[in-house]
Design a protein around this motif. Structure first.
Motif, PDB file in Angstrom:
ATOM      1  N   ILE A  54       4.077  -5.239  -0.987  1.00 61.52           N
ATOM      2  CA  ILE A  54       2.800  -5.239  -1.700  1.00 61.52           C
ATOM      3  C   ILE A  54       1.756  -4.461  -0.903  1.00 61.52           C
ATOM      4  O   ILE A  54       1.879  -4.295   0.310  1.00 61.52           O
ATOM      5  N   TYR A  55       0.740  -3.978  -1.593  1.00 65.18           N
ATOM      6  CA  TYR A  55      -0.266  -3.084  -1.011  1.00 65.18           C
ATOM      7  C   TYR A  55      -1.487  -3.120  -1.923  1.00 65.18           C
ATOM      8  O   TYR A  55      -1.385  -3.539  -3.099  1.00 65.18           O
ATOM      9  N   ALA A  56      -2.627  -2.700  -1.399  1.00 68.58           N
ATOM     10  CA  ALA A  56      -3.825  -2.642  -2.235  1.00 68.58           C
ATOM     11  C   ALA A  56      -3.542  -1.745  -3.433  1.00 68.58           C
ATOM     12  O   ALA A  56      -3.057  -0.619  -3.271  1.00 68.58           O
ATOM     13  N   GLY A  57      -3.787  -2.249  -4.607  1.00 73.85           N
ATOM     14  CA  GLY A  57      -3.516  -1.504  -5.837  1.00 73.85           C
ATOM     15  C   GLY A  57      -2.268  -2.005  -6.545  1.00 73.85           C
ATOM     16  O   GLY A  57      -2.040  -1.685  -7.708  1.00 73.85           O
ATOM     17  N   TYR A  58      -1.454  -2.800  -5.847  1.00 76.06           N
ATOM     18  CA  TYR A  58      -0.259  -3.368  -6.476  1.00 76.06           C
ATOM     19  C   TYR A  58      -0.681  -4.483  -7.433  1.00 76.06           C
ATOM     20  O   TYR A  58      -1.522  -5.317  -7.096  1.00 76.06           O
ATOM     21  N   SER A  59      -0.086  -4.477  -8.612  1.00 78.72           N
ATOM     22  CA  SER A  59      -0.472  -5.461  -9.611  1.00 78.72           C
ATOM     23  C   SER A  59       0.766  -5.949 -10.350  1.00 78.72           C
ATOM     24  O   SER A  59       1.700  -5.176 -10.584  1.00 78.72           O
ATOM     25  N   ILE A  60       0.789  -7.218 -10.699  1.00 77.51           N
ATOM     26  CA  ILE A  60       1.952  -7.767 -11.400  1.00 77.51           C
ATOM     27  C   ILE A  60       1.514  -8.862 -12.378  1.00 77.51           C
ATOM     28  O   ILE A  60       0.588  -9.631 -12.087  1.00 77.51           O
ATOM     29  N   GLU A  61       2.150  -8.879 -13.541  1.00 76.86           N
ATOM     30  CA  GLU A  61       1.944  -9.953 -14.528  1.00 76.86           C
ATOM     31  C   GLU A  61       3.040 -10.978 -14.321  1.00 76.86           C
ATOM     32  O   GLU A  61       4.213 -10.628 -14.329  1.00 76.86           O
TER      33      GLU A  61
END
Ligand SMILES: [Zn+2]
Ligand SMILES: [Zn+2]
Length: 223
Positions: A215-222
């Motif tokens: 994971i990293y800044a900008g990573y997104s998950i539903e």
């Protein structure tokens, strides 16, 4: 439920990275900021680039009193003081007082497990005995199961997962996993979202290639 990393040691192109962690949880009912990273300006700039309006945040949760998780608090509260704040009850009384004086809502010191928002639970304040660091992690009750969100996981994975277990089966974990080597704990999980201070990313990735997610800044998950 949507989880977006807004501050991490790593960042996607176009965003800034910095040592620390912060993540936004959007439940549909509430918008919760979990930690603030160290540099509040970097936090706000990343949010702007991700089209996240800081004013939508109604709840701020601080995992533990380390500079890389709470450094951005004042900058954030200057922009949006209209939040409830949840901190481990072992936070410095002076810091709790300072935060209280800057918010329009309430500060809660967390000691035992409790629901803090609909489908969002704190597992309570845990302490790693040899360090004295007091930390809270969250359980997110998502459509795809329960997920644990950690800041640094200083109390250790075993203690954290034990405290999270009463909320139901844990489908995954997201956040900083520090130097955890209790790799067997990930066996029944679907997602290991390791970021921030996780020391042994390569080992975890090798053991669980299909579950591992950097994971990293900008990573997104539903979820
Ligand atoms: Zn820490
Ligand atoms: Zn940290």
């Amino acid at each position: 439920m949507k989880i977006t990393i807004v501050y991490d040691n790593n960042a996607k192109e176009g965003l800034q990275c910095g040592w620390g962690f912060a993540c936004l949880i959007e439940t549909g009912k509430n918008n919760i900021l979990f930690d603030t990273g160290w540099d509040g300006h970097l936090l706000l700039e990343n949010m702007e680039k991700l089209s996240i309006d800081p004013q939508i945040i109604d709840t701020l949760v601080l995992s533990h009193q380390h500079w890389d998780h709470i450094g951005g608090v004042t900058t954030f509260l200057n922009i949006n003081p209209d939040v409830d704040v949840y901190v481990p009850s072992g936070f410095s009384p002076r810091l709790k007082k300072e935060i209280t004086s800057r918010i329009k809502k309430k500060l809660y010191g967390v000691s035992s497990p409790r629901e803090i928002r609909d489908k969002i639970y704190t597992i309570g304040e845990l302490e790693k005995s040899d360090t004295g660091i007091k930390e809270q992690s969250l359980v997110l009750e998502c459509e795809s199961g329960n997920f644990v969100l950690t800041g640094c996981a200083h109390p250790g994975l075993l203690l954290i997962l034990e405290a999270a277990a009463p909320f139901g089966k844990i489908n995954g974990i997201i956040g900083g996993l520090h130097d955890s080597q209790e790799y067997g704990s990930f066996k029944d999980m679907q997602l290991i979202g390791a970021g921030h201070c996780t020391s042994h990313k390569d080992v975890i990735r090798k053991m669980y290639p299909e579950k591992f997610q950097k994971i990293y800044a900008g990573y997104s998950i539903e979820l």
